[in-house]
Scaffold this motif. Structure first.
Motif, PDB file in Angstrom:
ATOM      1  N   PRO A 255      -6.007  15.283   1.028  1.00 31.55           N
ATOM      2  CA  PRO A 255      -5.263  14.822  -0.145  1.00 31.55           C
ATOM      3  C   PRO A 255      -3.839  14.416   0.250  1.00 31.55           C
ATOM      4  N   PRO A 256      -3.358  13.276  -0.257  1.00 30.01           N
ATOM      5  CA  PRO A 256      -2.007  12.813   0.091  1.00 30.01           C
ATOM      6  C   PRO A 256      -0.937  13.754  -0.442  1.00 30.01           C
ATOM      7  N   ARG A 257       0.210  13.776   0.250  1.00 26.65           N
ATOM      8  CA  ARG A 257       1.307  14.672  -0.129  1.00 26.65           C
ATOM      9  C   ARG A 257       2.447  13.946  -0.830  1.00 26.65           C
ATOM     10  N   SER A 258       2.452  12.618  -0.758  1.00 29.20           N
ATOM     11  CA  SER A 258       3.542  11.855  -1.358  1.00 29.20           C
ATOM     12  C   SER A 258       3.057  10.444  -1.663  1.00 29.20           C
ATOM     13  N   PRO A 259       3.805   9.690  -2.474  1.00 27.28           N
ATOM     14  CA  PRO A 259       3.433   8.287  -2.721  1.00 27.28           C
ATOM     15  C   PRO A 259       3.367   7.477  -1.420  1.00 27.28           C
ATOM     16  N   ARG A 260       4.243   7.779  -0.486  1.00 31.66           N
ATOM     17  CA  ARG A 260       4.228   7.095   0.810  1.00 31.66           C
ATOM     18  C   ARG A 260       2.915   7.374   1.559  1.00 31.66           C
ATOM     19  N   ASP A 261       2.465   8.624   1.468  1.00 29.95           N
ATOM     20  CA  ASP A 261       1.198   9.042   2.065  1.00 29.95           C
ATOM     21  C   ASP A 261       0.031   8.279   1.438  1.00 29.95           C
ATOM     22  N   VAL A 262       0.042   8.152   0.113  1.00 29.29           N
ATOM     23  CA  VAL A 262      -1.016   7.430  -0.598  1.00 29.29           C
ATOM     24  C   VAL A 262      -1.068   5.995  -0.103  1.00 29.29           C
ATOM     25  N   SER A 263       0.094   5.365  -0.009  1.00 30.66           N
ATOM     26  CA  SER A 263       0.185   3.971   0.428  1.00 30.66           C
ATOM     27  C   SER A 263      -0.306   3.798   1.868  1.00 30.66           C
ATOM     28  N   ALA A 264       0.125   4.682   2.760  1.00 32.42           N
ATOM     29  CA  ALA A 264      -0.257   4.594   4.169  1.00 32.42           C
ATOM     30  C   ALA A 264      -1.770   4.739   4.331  1.00 32.42           C
ATOM     31  N   ARG A 265      -2.351   5.705   3.657  1.00 33.61           N
ATOM     32  CA  ARG A 265      -3.800   5.933   3.782  1.00 33.61           C
ATOM     33  C   ARG A 265      -4.600   4.801   3.151  1.00 33.61           C
ATOM     34  N   HIS A 266      -4.104   4.284   2.033  1.00 32.72           N
ATOM     35  CA  HIS A 266      -4.784   3.155   1.391  1.00 32.72           C
ATOM     36  C   HIS A 266      -4.797   1.949   2.332  1.00 32.72           C
ATOM     37  N   GLU A 267      -3.661   1.670   2.966  1.00 31.42           N
ATOM     38  CA  GLU A 267      -3.562   0.540   3.892  1.00 31.42           C
ATOM     39  C   GLU A 267      -4.506   0.722   5.084  1.00 31.42           C
ATOM     40  N   ILE A 268      -4.542   1.932   5.632  1.00 33.14           N
ATOM     41  CA  ILE A 268      -5.409   2.205   6.775  1.00 33.14           C
ATOM     42  C   ILE A 268      -6.873   2.061   6.386  1.00 33.14           C
ATOM     43  N   ARG A 269      -7.254   2.628   5.233  1.00 36.60           N
ATOM     44  CA  ARG A 269      -8.639   2.483   4.766  1.00 36.60           C
ATOM     45  C   ARG A 269      -8.977   1.012   4.559  1.00 36.60           C
ATOM     46  N   SER A 270      -8.011   0.261   4.057  1.00 30.05           N
ATOM     47  CA  SER A 270      -8.225  -1.158   3.781  1.00 30.05           C
ATOM     48  C   SER A 270      -8.542  -1.938   5.053  1.00 30.05           C
ATOM     49  N   PHE A 271      -7.714  -1.781   6.107  1.00 28.29           N
ATOM     50  CA  PHE A 271      -8.005  -2.565   7.299  1.00 28.29           C
ATOM     51  C   PHE A 271      -9.145  -2.001   8.129  1.00 28.29           C
ATOM     52  N   LEU A 272      -9.642  -0.813   7.803  1.00 30.13           N
ATOM     53  CA  LEU A 272     -10.861  -0.299   8.429  1.00 30.13           C
ATOM     54  C   LEU A 272     -12.099  -0.684   7.622  1.00 30.13           C
TER      55      LEU A 272
ATOM     56  N   MET B  30     -12.850   0.479   4.626  1.00 29.49           N
ATOM     57  CA  MET B  30     -13.365   1.684   3.982  1.00 29.49           C
ATOM     58  C   MET B  30     -13.051   1.644   2.489  1.00 29.49           C
ATOM     59  N   PRO B  31     -13.882   2.322   1.682  1.00 27.12           N
ATOM     60  CA  PRO B  31     -13.562   2.456   0.261  1.00 27.12           C
ATOM     61  C   PRO B  31     -12.224   3.178   0.096  1.00 27.12           C
ATOM     62  N   ALA B  32     -11.582   2.964  -1.018  1.00 28.56           N
ATOM     63  CA  ALA B  32     -10.239   3.490  -1.252  1.00 28.56           C
ATOM     64  C   ALA B  32     -10.105   4.995  -1.060  1.00 28.56           C
ATOM     65  N   LYS B  33     -11.072   5.804  -1.492  1.00 31.57           N
ATOM     66  CA  LYS B  33     -10.891   7.261  -1.415  1.00 31.57           C
ATOM     67  C   LYS B  33     -12.057   7.974  -0.742  1.00 31.57           C
ATOM     68  N   SER B  34     -12.886   7.274  -0.022  1.00 28.90           N
ATOM     69  CA  SER B  34     -14.061   7.908   0.559  1.00 28.90           C
ATOM     70  C   SER B  34     -14.230   7.508   2.017  1.00 28.90           C
ATOM     71  N   LEU B  35     -14.788   8.410   2.800  1.00 24.67           N
ATOM     72  CA  LEU B  35     -15.089   8.098   4.193  1.00 24.67           C
ATOM     73  C   LEU B  35     -16.532   7.646   4.364  1.00 24.67           C
ATOM     74  N   SER B  36     -17.317   7.662   3.292  1.00 28.00           N
ATOM     75  CA  SER B  36     -18.748   7.398   3.434  1.00 28.00           C
ATOM     76  C   SER B  36     -19.031   6.036   4.064  1.00 28.00           C
ATOM     77  N   GLY B  37     -18.258   5.009   3.740  1.00 34.25           N
ATOM     78  CA  GLY B  37     -18.467   3.691   4.328  1.00 34.25           C
ATOM     79  C   GLY B  37     -18.199   3.668   5.812  1.00 34.25           C
ATOM     80  N   PHE B  38     -17.266   4.490   6.265  1.00 33.71           N
ATOM     81  CA  PHE B  38     -16.913   4.523   7.686  1.00 33.71           C
ATOM     82  C   PHE B  38     -17.948   5.319   8.474  1.00 33.71           C
TER      83      PHE B  38
END
Length: 109
Positions: free
Chosen positions: A79-96, A98-106
């Motif tokens: 779970p993200p700890r800050s808005p910056r964390d949410v943004s960073a993880r969303h960006e990483i999932r995006s270029f991988l 992956m779905p926004a909040k799940s690892l199942s696609g990866f």
């Protein structure tokens, strides 16, 4: 001038690029040290002269990191700890791809 860590990349006569790390105080010293280091290497077919390009990458402080892939996935799913964390993880999932909040696609790849 202070010495700096430099990566010098030069193409040989076959068009193969070779990179060596040297310590140098100036750009031209880095080129000279790079050429000298590669000249005696048996994998280098001779240094191309004339229109060839010598690439020099300079780093005052080079930093390397190692992360276990399982640790990366655990961080990504935590779970993200800050808005910056949410943004960073969303960006990483995006270029991988992956779905926004799940690892199942990866995990299926």
């Amino acid at each position: 001038m202070p010495l700096r860590s430099c990566r010098v990349t030069i193409q040989d006569l076959d068009g193969v690029s070779h990179t060596v790390e040297v310590m140098a105080g100036t750009l031209y010293e880095a080129v000279a040290r790079g050429v000298a280091a590669l000249r005696g290497n048996e994998w280098v077919k001779g240094i191309a002269q004339g229109p060839s390009v010598v690439k020099v990458s300079v780093a005052d402080v080079r930093v390397e990191h190692e992360v276990k892939f399982a640790q990366f996935l655990k961080w990504l799913d935590r779970p993200p700890r800050s808005p910056r964390d949410v943004s960073a993880r969303h960006e990483i999932r995006s270029f991988l791809g992956m779905p926004a909040k799940s690892l199942s696609g990866f995990e299926q790849r």
